[in-house]
Design a protein around this motif. Structure first.
Motif, PDB file in Angstrom:
ATOM      1  N   TYR A   1       0.835  -1.208   0.000  1.00  9.31           N
ATOM      2  CA  TYR A   1       0.000   0.000   0.000  1.00  9.31           C
ATOM      3  C   TYR A   1       0.873   1.262   0.000  1.00  9.31           C
ATOM      4  N   ARG A   2       1.971   1.228   0.720  1.00  8.12           N
ATOM      5  CA  ARG A   2       2.883   2.374   0.719  1.00  8.12           C
ATOM      6  C   ARG A   2       3.425   2.609  -0.697  1.00  8.12           C
ATOM      7  N   LYS A   3       3.700   1.538  -1.399  1.00  6.27           N
ATOM      8  CA  LYS A   3       4.166   1.648  -2.790  1.00  6.27           C
ATOM      9  C   LYS A   3       3.097   2.315  -3.644  1.00  6.27           C
ATOM     10  N   ILE A   4       1.829   1.952  -3.426  1.00 11.75           N
ATOM     11  CA  ILE A   4       0.729   2.578  -4.166  1.00 11.75           C
ATOM     12  C   ILE A   4       0.674   4.069  -3.853  1.00 11.75           C
ATOM     13  N   MET A   5       0.810   4.404  -2.577  1.00 11.02           N
ATOM     14  CA  MET A   5       0.765   5.812  -2.162  1.00 11.02           C
ATOM     15  C   MET A   5       1.917   6.600  -2.778  1.00 11.02           C
TER      16      MET A   5
ATOM     17  N   PHE B   1      -1.227  11.404  -3.450  1.00 10.45           N
ATOM     18  CA  PHE B   1      -2.181  11.101  -2.392  1.00 10.45           C
ATOM     19  C   PHE B   1      -1.911  11.844  -1.089  1.00 10.45           C
ATOM     20  N   GLY B   2      -0.899  12.690  -1.079  1.00 11.68           N
ATOM     21  CA  GLY B   2      -0.616  13.447   0.135  1.00 11.68           C
ATOM     22  C   GLY B   2       0.302  12.693   1.083  1.00 11.68           C
ATOM     23  N   ASP B   3       0.038  12.827   2.378  1.00  6.15           N
ATOM     24  CA  ASP B   3       0.895  12.285   3.431  1.00  6.15           C
ATOM     25  C   ASP B   3       0.915  10.758   3.387  1.00  6.15           C
ATOM     26  N   ILE B   4       2.033  10.203   2.942  1.00  4.75           N
ATOM     27  CA  ILE B   4       2.145   8.752   2.772  1.00  4.75           C
ATOM     28  C   ILE B   4       2.059   8.031   4.109  1.00  4.75           C
ATOM     29  N   ASP B   5       2.750   8.550   5.135  1.00  4.09           N
ATOM     30  CA  ASP B   5       2.740   7.899   6.439  1.00  4.09           C
ATOM     31  C   ASP B   5       1.335   7.865   7.033  1.00  4.09           C
ATOM     32  N   ARG B   6       0.635   8.983   6.966  1.00  7.07           N
ATOM     33  CA  ARG B   6      -0.720   9.048   7.522  1.00  7.07           C
ATOM     34  C   ARG B   6      -1.668   8.124   6.760  1.00  7.07           C
ATOM     35  N   ASN B   7      -1.572   8.112   5.446  1.00  7.62           N
ATOM     36  CA  ASN B   7      -2.447   7.265   4.634  1.00  7.62           C
ATOM     37  C   ASN B   7      -2.164   5.784   4.861  1.00  7.62           C
ATOM     38  N   THR B   8      -0.877   5.452   5.007  1.00  2.50           N
ATOM     39  CA  THR B   8      -0.509   4.056   5.248  1.00  2.50           C
ATOM     40  C   THR B   8      -0.980   3.604   6.626  1.00  2.50           C
TER      41      THR B   8
ATOM     42  N   LEU C   1     -11.031   0.244  -0.396  1.00  2.00           N
ATOM     43  CA  LEU C   1     -11.824   1.143   0.442  1.00  2.00           C
ATOM     44  C   LEU C   1     -11.046   2.403   0.793  1.00  2.00           C
ATOM     45  N   GLU C   2      -9.762   2.250   1.073  1.00  2.00           N
ATOM     46  CA  GLU C   2      -8.942   3.420   1.367  1.00  2.00           C
ATOM     47  C   GLU C   2      -8.768   4.301   0.131  1.00  2.00           C
ATOM     48  N   LEU C   3      -8.564   3.688  -1.020  1.00  2.00           N
ATOM     49  CA  LEU C   3      -8.376   4.456  -2.253  1.00  2.00           C
ATOM     50  C   LEU C   3      -9.650   5.185  -2.661  1.00  2.00           C
TER      51      LEU C   3
ATOM     52  N   LEU D   1     -11.265   8.247  -6.344  1.00  2.00           N
ATOM     53  CA  LEU D   1     -10.881   7.555  -7.568  1.00  2.00           C
ATOM     54  C   LEU D   1     -12.042   6.725  -8.111  1.00  2.00           C
ATOM     55  N   SER D   2     -12.066   6.563  -9.427  1.00  2.00           N
ATOM     56  CA  SER D   2     -13.045   5.684 -10.063  1.00  2.00           C
ATOM     57  C   SER D   2     -12.623   4.235  -9.862  1.00  2.00           C
TER      58      SER D   2
END
Length: 206
Positions: free
Chosen positions: A14-18, A23-30, A68-70, A75-76
């Motif tokens: 998921y971090r790789k996707i971010m 997507f902004g803040d990678i750490d927060r999103n991960t 769900l996170e994406l 996103l479509s």
């Protein structure tokens, strides 16, 4: 099941996707993904669907959590599918290389035929797939599936259409088996009433 190992492995994906998008803040999103995945692994639904030996429920749930996170980024479905596939590009590339080797063999249709027969037997035995019919002849396999636990898992979270990520696995495989095999997908359960496929032996030209 080593839940911690699974969580760590999927966090990396998921971090790789971010990292591959805006997507902004990678750490927060991960961290948000990790929290959701842990919660999903502890859910009654996860236990419900973990009873099928032929279904890697932990992997399916990891992908559902990614979807769900994406979705939170607006996103479509096609954009989410592309993002998840990029995250698993390494696995897909290995799979494609393996398929390309099988494609070089003169008996690649027989290999595909035996794989389908074996998979059908295992799926029927554990109840993970419901077949309307499964017809096998020397040169063709044709089947129709009206019930699938993969689809049910995605549907539980309101994202049935994104199960196409898994439905595409067959398409990806047979795209690499072109010398002796023709694959026709008439429909799949992610956006239809049945998964209807034909796997046909290519006849040698006279």
């Amino acid at each position: 099941m080593d839940t911690e190992k699974l969580v760590r492995s999927n966090i990396k994906i998921y971090r790789k996707i971010m990292a591959g998008g805006d997507f902004g803040d990678i750490d927060r999103n991960t961290a948000a993904y990790e929290s959701r995945l842990r919660e999903m692994y502890s859910s009654p639904d996860f236990q419900k669907y973990s009873i099928y030996p032929t279904t890697n429920t932990a992997h399916v749930y990891a992908v559902i959590a990614m979807c769900l996170e994406l979705k939170k980024f607006g996103l479509s479905d096609s954009e989410i599918t592309d993002a998840v596939n990029r995250g698993f590009a390494g696995r897909r590339d290995f799979f494609r290389r393996l398929i390309s080797l099988v494609n070089m063999l003169p008996n690649s249709f027989e290999i595909a035929r035996k794989w389908n027969i074996s998979d059908h037997e295992k799926r029927v035995a554990d109840g993970s797939i419901t077949y309307d019919y499964f017809n096998v002849s020397r040169d063709k396999i044709e089947y129709s599936v009206s019930g699938c636990r993969y689809v049910e898992m995605f549907e539980t979270y309101g994202i049935r259409g994104l199960c196409k990520i898994f439905c595409m696995t067959d398409t990806t495989a047979y795209e690499g088996l072109t010398r002796h095999v023709t694959f026709i997908r008439h429909s799949d359960l992610s956006d239809g009433d049945a998964c209807h496929d034909e796997i046909i032996r290519k006849q040698k030209k006279a």
